[in-house]
Write a protein that holds these residues in place. Structure first.
Motif, PDB file in Angstrom:
ATOM      1  N   THR A  69       0.943  -1.070   0.052  1.00  0.00           N
ATOM      2  CA  THR A  69      -0.080  -0.004   0.084  1.00  0.00           C
ATOM      3  C   THR A  69       0.551   1.096   0.531  1.00  0.00           C
ATOM      4  OG1 THR A  69      -1.751  -1.218   1.404  1.00  0.00           O
ATOM      5  CG2 THR A  69      -1.841   0.866   1.366  1.00  0.00           C
ATOM      6  N   LEU A 322       5.105   5.302   7.617  1.00  0.00           N
ATOM      7  CA  LEU A 322       3.040   6.500   8.077  1.00  0.00           C
ATOM      8  C   LEU A 322       3.830   8.145   8.686  1.00  0.00           C
ATOM      9  CD1 LEU A 322       0.666   2.916   9.101  1.00  0.00           C
ATOM     10  CD2 LEU A 322       1.119   4.614   7.194  1.00  0.00           C
ATOM     11  N   ARG A 325       3.713  13.075   6.338  1.00  0.00           N
ATOM     12  CA  ARG A 325       2.309  13.366   6.371  1.00  0.00           C
ATOM     13  C   ARG A 325       1.970  13.573   5.178  1.00  0.00           C
ATOM     14  NH1 ARG A 325       5.469  17.675   8.503  1.00  0.00           N
ATOM     15  NH2 ARG A 325       4.616  18.337  10.741  1.00  0.00           N
ATOM     16  N   SER A 328       0.091   9.247   4.302  1.00  0.00           N
ATOM     17  CA  SER A 328      -0.599   9.413   5.309  1.00  0.00           C
ATOM     18  C   SER A 328      -1.357   9.859   4.842  1.00  0.00           C
ATOM     19  CB  SER A 328       0.102   9.830   7.179  1.00  0.00           C
ATOM     20  OG  SER A 328       0.051  10.989   7.256  1.00  0.00           O
ATOM     21  N   ALA A 329      -0.879  11.097   4.308  1.00  0.00           N
ATOM     22  CA  ALA A 329      -2.650  11.472   3.932  1.00  0.00           C
ATOM     23  C   ALA A 329      -2.658  11.256   2.423  1.00  0.00           C
ATOM     24  CB  ALA A 329      -1.739  13.236   3.681  1.00  0.00           C
ATOM     25  N   SER A 330      -1.923  10.908   1.634  1.00  0.00           N
ATOM     26  CA  SER A 330      -2.197  10.193   0.790  1.00  0.00           C
ATOM     27  C   SER A 330      -3.310   8.456   1.035  1.00  0.00           C
ATOM     28  CB  SER A 330      -1.514   9.453  -0.296  1.00  0.00           C
ATOM     29  OG  SER A 330      -1.063  10.979  -0.612  1.00  0.00           O
ATOM     30  N   LEU A 331      -2.796   8.351   2.194  1.00  0.00           N
ATOM     31  CA  LEU A 331      -3.930   6.866   2.509  1.00  0.00           C
ATOM     32  C   LEU A 331      -5.129   7.357   2.914  1.00  0.00           C
ATOM     33  CD1 LEU A 331      -0.504   5.155   4.053  1.00  0.00           C
ATOM     34  CD2 LEU A 331      -1.885   4.581   2.134  1.00  0.00           C
ATOM     35  N   LYS A 332      -4.909   8.755   3.493  1.00  0.00           N
ATOM     36  CA  LYS A 332      -6.040   8.461   4.219  1.00  0.00           C
ATOM     37  C   LYS A 332      -7.547   8.949   3.090  1.00  0.00           C
ATOM     38  CE  LYS A 332      -4.554  10.507   8.538  1.00  0.00           C
ATOM     39  NZ  LYS A 332      -4.182  11.244   9.389  1.00  0.00           N
ATOM     40  N   SER A 333      -6.708   9.299   1.898  1.00  0.00           N
ATOM     41  CA  SER A 333      -7.702   9.748   1.043  1.00  0.00           C
ATOM     42  C   SER A 333      -8.341   8.389   0.070  1.00  0.00           C
ATOM     43  CB  SER A 333      -6.841  10.985   0.328  1.00  0.00           C
ATOM     44  OG  SER A 333      -5.685  10.402  -0.843  1.00  0.00           O
ATOM     45  N   VAL A 335      -8.738   5.985   1.255  1.00  0.00           N
ATOM     46  CA  VAL A 335      -9.661   5.283   2.652  1.00  0.00           C
ATOM     47  C   VAL A 335     -10.936   5.787   2.294  1.00  0.00           C
ATOM     48  CG1 VAL A 335     -10.001   4.539   4.564  1.00  0.00           C
ATOM     49  CG2 VAL A 335      -7.733   4.089   4.252  1.00  0.00           C
ATOM     50  N   ARG A 336     -10.791   7.484   2.708  1.00  0.00           N
ATOM     51  CA  ARG A 336     -11.889   8.102   2.706  1.00  0.00           C
ATOM     52  C   ARG A 336     -12.830   7.871   0.442  1.00  0.00           C
ATOM     53  NH1 ARG A 336      -9.707  12.862   2.317  1.00  0.00           N
ATOM     54  NH2 ARG A 336      -9.056  12.149   4.842  1.00  0.00           N
ATOM     55  N   HIS A 339     -14.524   4.632   1.085  1.00  0.00           N
ATOM     56  CA  HIS A 339     -15.505   4.188   2.353  1.00  0.00           C
ATOM     57  C   HIS A 339     -17.028   6.002   1.319  1.00  0.00           C
ATOM     58  CE1 HIS A 339     -17.964   4.859   5.423  1.00  0.00           C
ATOM     59  NE2 HIS A 339     -17.501   6.094   5.657  1.00  0.00           N
TER      60      HIS A 339
END
Length: 350
Positions: A69, A322, A325, A328-333, A335-336, A339
């Motif tokens: 990932t 992780l 920044r 981690s921001a790309s991973l959160k985007s 996942v978002r 979702h």
């Protein structure tokens, strides 16, 4: 599965296990050591052996879930893959994933008592050594990159542009392949590979034999030791210099500051790289000098190889990857978006 002919010959002269241990403790005969290790490989504590297989499997599963990932984020984002630190991070993660794959494979084959051909075992050990060296050399390169970025911020882009970083990564892989390759060629040319031992293809058992082997084996062992400790010393010195040269800036005043937490995490990974090697050297020294029993030495080697040396490989993506920044921001985007795609309402019928 039947054991090899050389092992059958040795087993023909077997006595009680306690007598064998007594013979080993009273003699430094290498043949006796090979025999004891083969007997141990044939009749280990099955449950305990399978317990030692759990950490590599768990770490491999965790690594397969998180490492690809992070690699996808690094190489799919143009702005991320143009930065030296992310390219080096991706290379380190790739090396660690390869190491986890090959080591878990070897551990599973050893636990299942699958005896490999000599050539297959040598190939797997070589690939494992290349992956380990690749991770270690890249870790040293990451620390050097951090050192240059903090102490020479205005010249950093000129010193390490992306094009030069890619050449450095190619050079790291060449060194990672050349160093184990030279050692394996020396061992092969001096006929230091023992078929009976290679049939087991167990890394802990092979490590036990290194300081009891021929002069060529001992030479390769100490050369490897020197290279590993040079890399770890380089990493430690860079971290120490960074700390002392940035101490006056005030970034270390709070124990909860980002710099302090990052420094602590990086040193945690460094500790898990250094401590298993130190434990292996101490255990090998004690075993060679008959301070501890052979079986105790093998259990220590199993603990170090299957637990302690695996931990930094799975801690690295969490403590390094992780923490960035952008990643981690790309991973959160990602996942978002997934979702939102899952919960988006279906179009109303016309």
């Amino acid at each position: 599965m039947d054991f090899s002919g050389c092992a059958l010959v040795k087993r023909a002269n077997a006595t009680a296990y306690h007598h064998r241990e007594t013979v080993f403790n009273s003699s430094s005969n290498l043949d006796s050591l090979y025999y004891l290790l083969e007997e141990w490989a044939l009749n280990p504590s099955g449950t305990n052996m399978k317990m030692f297989l759990i950490p590599p499997v768990v770490c491999l599963v965790a690594g397969v879930l998180i490492i690809p990932t992070i690699l996808f984020v690094i190489f799919s984002r143009f702005n991320i893959r143009q930065e030296t630190r992310y390219l080096l991070l991706g290379n380190a993660l790739l090396s660690d994933l390869i190491y986890l794959l090959f080591y878990t494979l070897l551990a599973a084959l050893s636990a299942a008592h699958v005896h490999l051909p000599k050539e297959a075992c040598v190939l797997l050990l070589f690939l494992l050594a290349v992956a380990y060296c690749g991770g270690l050399f890249t870790a040293a390169a990451i620390v050097l990159d951090t050192y240059i970025a903090i102490l020479f911020p205005l010249r950093y882009i000129a010193i390490l542009p992306p094009s030069r970083t890619k050449k450095i990564i190619v050079l790291l892989w060449m060194c990672s392949g050349a160093f184990p390759g030279i050692l394996f060629l020396v061992l092969s040319s001096t006929h230091s590979f023992v078929s009976c031992v290679l049939e087991m293809c167990s890394v802990p058992v092979i490590l036990i034999l290194t300081l009891n082997g021929t002069d060529a084996v001992k030479l390769c062992f100490w050369l490897s030791t020197m290279v590993i400790f040079l890399c770890l010393s380089l990493i430690f010195c860079c971290y120490a210099l960074l700390y002392f040269k940035t101490k006056q800036s005030g970034i270390w005043e709070s124990i909860c500051s980002r710099a302090s937490v990052t420094f602590l995490m990086h040193n945690t990974v460094l500790f898990f790289y250094f401590f298993p090697l130190l434990a292996l050297f101490v255990e090998s020294f004690l075993c060679v000098n008959i301070v501890i029993r052979l079986q105790t030495g093998i259990w220590v080697s199993l603990t170090v190889c299957n637990v302690l040396m695996i931990l930094p490989k799975i801690l690295f993506p969490f403590l390094y990857g992780l923490r960035y920044r952008e990643i981690s921001a790309s991973l959160k985007s990602i996942v978002r978006r997934k979702h939102l795609h899952l919960v988006s309402p279906a179009p109303s019928p016309s």
